[in-house]
Design an enzyme around this catalytic site. Structure first.
Site, PDB file in Angstrom:
ATOM      1  N   LYS A  16       0.837  -1.219   0.000  1.00 35.04           N
ATOM      2  CA  LYS A  16       0.000   0.000   0.000  1.00 35.04           C
ATOM      3  C   LYS A  16       0.869   1.266   0.000  1.00 35.04           C
ATOM      4  O   LYS A  16       0.598   2.196  -0.760  1.00 35.04           O
ATOM      5  CB  LYS A  16      -0.925   0.013   1.233  1.00 35.04           C
ATOM      6  CG  LYS A  16      -1.854  -1.184   1.315  1.00 35.04           C
ATOM      7  CD  LYS A  16      -2.779  -1.107   2.512  1.00 35.04           C
ATOM      8  CE  LYS A  16      -2.078  -1.084   3.861  1.00 35.04           C
ATOM      9  NZ  LYS A  16      -1.302  -2.318   4.157  1.00 35.04           N
ATOM     10  N   ARG A  92      -9.421   0.137   9.320  1.00 32.72           N
ATOM     11  CA  ARG A  92      -8.913  -1.180   9.694  1.00 32.72           C
ATOM     12  C   ARG A  92      -9.953  -2.008  10.437  1.00 32.72           C
ATOM     13  O   ARG A  92      -9.673  -3.136  10.832  1.00 32.72           O
ATOM     14  CB  ARG A  92      -7.684  -1.018  10.576  1.00 32.72           C
ATOM     15  CG  ARG A  92      -6.367  -1.126   9.787  1.00 32.72           C
ATOM     16  CD  ARG A  92      -5.259  -0.866  10.755  1.00 32.72           C
ATOM     17  NE  ARG A  92      -4.021  -1.522  10.479  1.00 32.72           N
ATOM     18  CZ  ARG A  92      -3.001  -0.963   9.828  1.00 32.72           C
ATOM     19  NH1 ARG A  92      -3.109   0.210   9.300  1.00 32.72           N
ATOM     20  NH2 ARG A  92      -1.865  -1.621   9.702  1.00 32.72           N
ATOM     21  N   ARG A 126      11.643  -5.591   5.124  1.00 33.36           N
ATOM     22  CA  ARG A 126      11.442  -4.165   4.827  1.00 33.36           C
ATOM     23  C   ARG A 126      12.436  -3.301   5.602  1.00 33.36           C
ATOM     24  O   ARG A 126      12.721  -3.553   6.769  1.00 33.36           O
ATOM     25  CB  ARG A 126      10.015  -3.755   5.212  1.00 33.36           C
ATOM     26  CG  ARG A 126       9.771  -2.259   5.080  1.00 33.36           C
ATOM     27  CD  ARG A 126       8.310  -1.904   5.029  1.00 33.36           C
ATOM     28  NE  ARG A 126       7.586  -2.256   6.239  1.00 33.36           N
ATOM     29  CZ  ARG A 126       6.252  -2.127   6.374  1.00 33.36           C
ATOM     30  NH1 ARG A 126       5.525  -1.693   5.362  1.00 33.36           N
ATOM     31  NH2 ARG A 126       5.669  -2.463   7.504  1.00 33.36           N
ATOM     32  N   ARG A 159      11.670  -1.254  11.090  1.00 30.60           N
ATOM     33  CA  ARG A 159      10.626  -0.801  12.021  1.00 30.60           C
ATOM     34  C   ARG A 159      10.529  -1.754  13.211  1.00 30.60           C
ATOM     35  O   ARG A 159      10.680  -2.959  13.056  1.00 30.60           O
ATOM     36  CB  ARG A 159       9.265  -0.766  11.294  1.00 30.60           C
ATOM     37  CG  ARG A 159       8.999   0.534  10.580  1.00 30.60           C
ATOM     38  CD  ARG A 159       7.781   0.486   9.698  1.00 30.60           C
ATOM     39  NE  ARG A 159       6.583  -0.110  10.286  1.00 30.60           N
ATOM     40  CZ  ARG A 159       5.402  -0.121   9.686  1.00 30.60           C
ATOM     41  NH1 ARG A 159       5.245   0.425   8.494  1.00 30.60           N
ATOM     42  NH2 ARG A 159       4.358  -0.683  10.263  1.00 30.60           N
ATOM     43  N   ARG A 170       0.259  -8.906  13.802  1.00 32.60           N
ATOM     44  CA  ARG A 170      -0.400  -7.909  12.941  1.00 32.60           C
ATOM     45  C   ARG A 170      -1.251  -8.601  11.886  1.00 32.60           C
ATOM     46  O   ARG A 170      -2.337  -8.111  11.545  1.00 32.60           O
ATOM     47  CB  ARG A 170       0.649  -7.013  12.287  1.00 32.60           C
ATOM     48  CG  ARG A 170       1.270  -6.034  13.283  1.00 32.60           C
ATOM     49  CD  ARG A 170       2.573  -5.471  12.791  1.00 32.60           C
ATOM     50  NE  ARG A 170       2.419  -4.653  11.607  1.00 32.60           N
ATOM     51  CZ  ARG A 170       3.407  -4.419  10.746  1.00 32.60           C
ATOM     52  NH1 ARG A 170       4.594  -4.944  10.930  1.00 32.60           N
ATOM     53  NH2 ARG A 170       3.185  -3.644   9.723  1.00 32.60           N
TER      54      ARG A 170
HETATM   55  P1  ADP Z   1       2.302  -1.809   3.226  1.00 30.02           P
HETATM   56  O1  ADP Z   1       2.327  -0.299   3.153  1.00 30.02           O
HETATM   57  O2  ADP Z   1       1.069  -2.402   2.584  1.00 30.02           O
HETATM   58  O3  ADP Z   1       2.546  -2.346   4.597  1.00 30.02           O
HETATM   59  P2  ADP Z   1       4.839  -1.615   1.771  1.00 30.02           P
HETATM   60  O4  ADP Z   1       4.523  -0.786   0.567  1.00 30.02           O
HETATM   61  O5  ADP Z   1       5.589  -0.974   2.877  1.00 30.02           O
HETATM   62  O6  ADP Z   1       3.494  -2.328   2.324  1.00 30.02           O
HETATM   63  O7  ADP Z   1       5.651  -2.890   1.244  1.00 30.02           O
HETATM   64  C1  ADP Z   1       6.149  -3.886   2.164  1.00 30.02           C
HETATM   65  C2  ADP Z   1       7.543  -4.361   1.701  1.00 30.02           C
HETATM   66  O8  ADP Z   1       7.393  -5.077   0.469  1.00 30.02           O
HETATM   67  C3  ADP Z   1       8.536  -3.235   1.411  1.00 30.02           C
HETATM   68  O9  ADP Z   1       9.806  -3.661   1.837  1.00 30.02           O
HETATM   69  C4  ADP Z   1       8.474  -3.044  -0.104  1.00 30.02           C
HETATM   70  O10 ADP Z   1       9.719  -2.580  -0.621  1.00 30.02           O
HETATM   71  C5  ADP Z   1       8.157  -4.459  -0.585  1.00 30.02           C
HETATM   72  N1  ADP Z   1       7.271  -4.477  -1.766  1.00 30.02           N
HETATM   73  C6  ADP Z   1       6.239  -3.641  -2.053  1.00 30.02           C
HETATM   74  N2  ADP Z   1       5.634  -3.988  -3.212  1.00 30.02           N
HETATM   75  C7  ADP Z   1       6.305  -5.102  -3.660  1.00 30.02           C
HETATM   76  C8  ADP Z   1       6.140  -5.949  -4.814  1.00 30.02           C
HETATM   77  N3  ADP Z   1       5.181  -5.733  -5.728  1.00 30.02           N
HETATM   78  N4  ADP Z   1       6.992  -6.991  -4.943  1.00 30.02           N
HETATM   79  C9  ADP Z   1       7.973  -7.211  -4.009  1.00 30.02           C
HETATM   80  N5  ADP Z   1       8.160  -6.455  -2.917  1.00 30.02           N
HETATM   81  C10 ADP Z   1       7.350  -5.413  -2.734  1.00 30.02           C
HETATM   82  P1  AMP Z   2       1.004   0.430   9.254  1.00 33.86           P
HETATM   83  O1  AMP Z   2       2.117   1.415   9.077  1.00 33.86           O
HETATM   84  O2  AMP Z   2      -0.193   0.751   8.416  1.00 33.86           O
HETATM   85  O3  AMP Z   2       1.470  -1.001   9.074  1.00 33.86           O
HETATM   86  O4  AMP Z   2       0.505   0.576  10.774  1.00 33.86           O
HETATM   87  C1  AMP Z   2       1.391   0.319  11.856  1.00 33.86           C
HETATM   88  C2  AMP Z   2       0.595   0.259  13.153  1.00 33.86           C
HETATM   89  O5  AMP Z   2      -0.071   1.515  13.404  1.00 33.86           O
HETATM   90  C3  AMP Z   2      -0.530  -0.781  13.198  1.00 33.86           C
HETATM   91  O6  AMP Z   2      -0.046  -2.076  13.527  1.00 33.86           O
HETATM   92  C4  AMP Z   2      -1.438  -0.171  14.296  1.00 33.86           C
HETATM   93  O7  AMP Z   2      -0.878  -0.388  15.586  1.00 33.86           O
HETATM   94  C5  AMP Z   2      -1.340   1.301  14.008  1.00 33.86           C
HETATM   95  N1  AMP Z   2      -2.387   1.740  13.048  1.00 33.86           N
HETATM   96  C6  AMP Z   2      -2.196   2.220  11.774  1.00 33.86           C
HETATM   97  N2  AMP Z   2      -3.380   2.523  11.191  1.00 33.86           N
HETATM   98  C7  AMP Z   2      -4.345   2.224  12.104  1.00 33.86           C
HETATM   99  C8  AMP Z   2      -5.762   2.281  12.094  1.00 33.86           C
HETATM  100  N3  AMP Z   2      -6.449   2.692  11.013  1.00 33.86           N
HETATM  101  N4  AMP Z   2      -6.428   1.891  13.199  1.00 33.86           N
HETATM  102  C9  AMP Z   2      -5.768   1.479  14.288  1.00 33.86           C
HETATM  103  N5  AMP Z   2      -4.431   1.365  14.371  1.00 33.86           N
HETATM  104  C10 AMP Z   2      -3.708   1.744  13.285  1.00 33.86           C
END
Ligand code: ADP
Ligand code: AMP
Length: 216
Positions: A16, A92, A126, A159, A170
């Site tokens: 995302k 969420r 990541r 992270r 998660r």
């Molecule tokens: P989200 O925001 O949904 O948690 P991220 O965009 O941070 O996901 O992506 C999670 C990890 O996967 C990151 O390390 C990113 O570089 C990697 N990633 C994202 N899209 C792809 C893809 N299409 N193929 C492989 N790795 C990806």
């Molecule tokens: P994310 O960066 O989207 O993976 O979110 C990291 C963490 O932030 C999650 O595991 C939750 O603890 C908190 N968080 C993010 N978005 C929300 C949401 N919409 N509602 C509740 N907690 C959230």
């Protein structure tokens, strides 16, 4: 249509953030992400509220959801300030989805579909820039120099919640609380489902087309 209102759904690690960055640039819209907003306010004092923990940090480190009243307020303020937006990480749970429908209208609701094994690999590998927030993966999207951000030279860190145990929690929280949200939009017939396991470029082509289709 003025600037598009896009909701990007998907499990943690589905891509995302990666795709939202690109959409925000391509359509000149705001990237509204509750995860980043909460990370920037990790030590906000919640002790005046009737909540389990006193800070967002405690919820995030446990992999649990931060209380709705905190995130709803963040989203309301961010959407009021945005013309177009891509919303990432919210809603969420079904209560957040209901709140969202009261404060805005959506033009496109897109779901990135990725299997659980792939999600675990993506999250545990990541790395994010401590300065500018740019997103990398040790294997799938490595920086030119290990540990250093290509964009700003900042340090790349893992992270706190991207460790295997917290990732599993998660994903459990996602299944319990957020899958019903995906189902809700699917039932409404508005969900565009995209294979999130393609390359980032191919996923982006599909996501961009979905937003363009919604605009027509
Ligand atoms: P989200 O925001 O949904 O948690 P991220 O965009 O941070 O996901 O992506 C999670 C990890 O996967 C990151 O390390 C990113 O570089 C990697 N990633 C994202 N899209 C792809 C893809 N299409 N193929 C492989 N790795 C990806
Ligand atoms: P994310 O960066 O989207 O993976 O979110 C990291 C963490 O932030 C999650 O595991 C939750 O603890 C908190 N968080 C993010 N978005 C929300 C949401 N919409 N509602 C509740 N907690 C959230």
């Amino acid at each position: 249509m003025s600037q598009p209102h896009v909701l990007l759904l998907g499990a943690p690690g589905a891509g995302k953030g990666t795709q939202s960055e690109r959409l925000a640039e391509a359509f000149d819209i705001e990237h509204v992400t509750t995860g980043d907003a909460l990370r920037a306010n990790k030590d906000m004092d919640l002790s005046h509220m009737d909540t389990e923990y006193d800070t967002p940090r405690a919820y995030m480190e446990a992999g649990e959801l931060v209380p709705d009243e905190v995130v709803n307020e963040i989203v309301k303020t961010a959407l009021e300030e945005a013309d177009g937006y891509v919303l990432d990480g919210y809603p969420r749970n079904l209560d957040q989805a209901e709140y969202l429908s009261d404060i805005t209208d959506l033009d496109a609701v897109i779901f990135l579909d990725v299997s659980e094994d792939e999600l675990v690999d993506r999250l545990t590998g990541r790395r994010v820039c401590d300065d500018c927030g740019a997103n990398y993966h040790v294997e799938f999207n490595p920086p030119e120099t290990e540990g250093v951000c290509d964009k700003c030279g900042g340090d790349l860190i893992q992270r706190d919640d991207d460790t295997e145990d917290t990732v599993r929690e998660r994903l459990r929280v996602y299944e319990e609380n957020t899958e019903p949200v995906v189902e809700h939009y699917r039932d409404e017939g508005v969900l565009v489902e995209i294979d999130g396991e393609d390359t980032p470029d191919d996923v982006f082509d599909a996501v961009k087309s979905a937003v363009e289709d919604a605009a027509n």
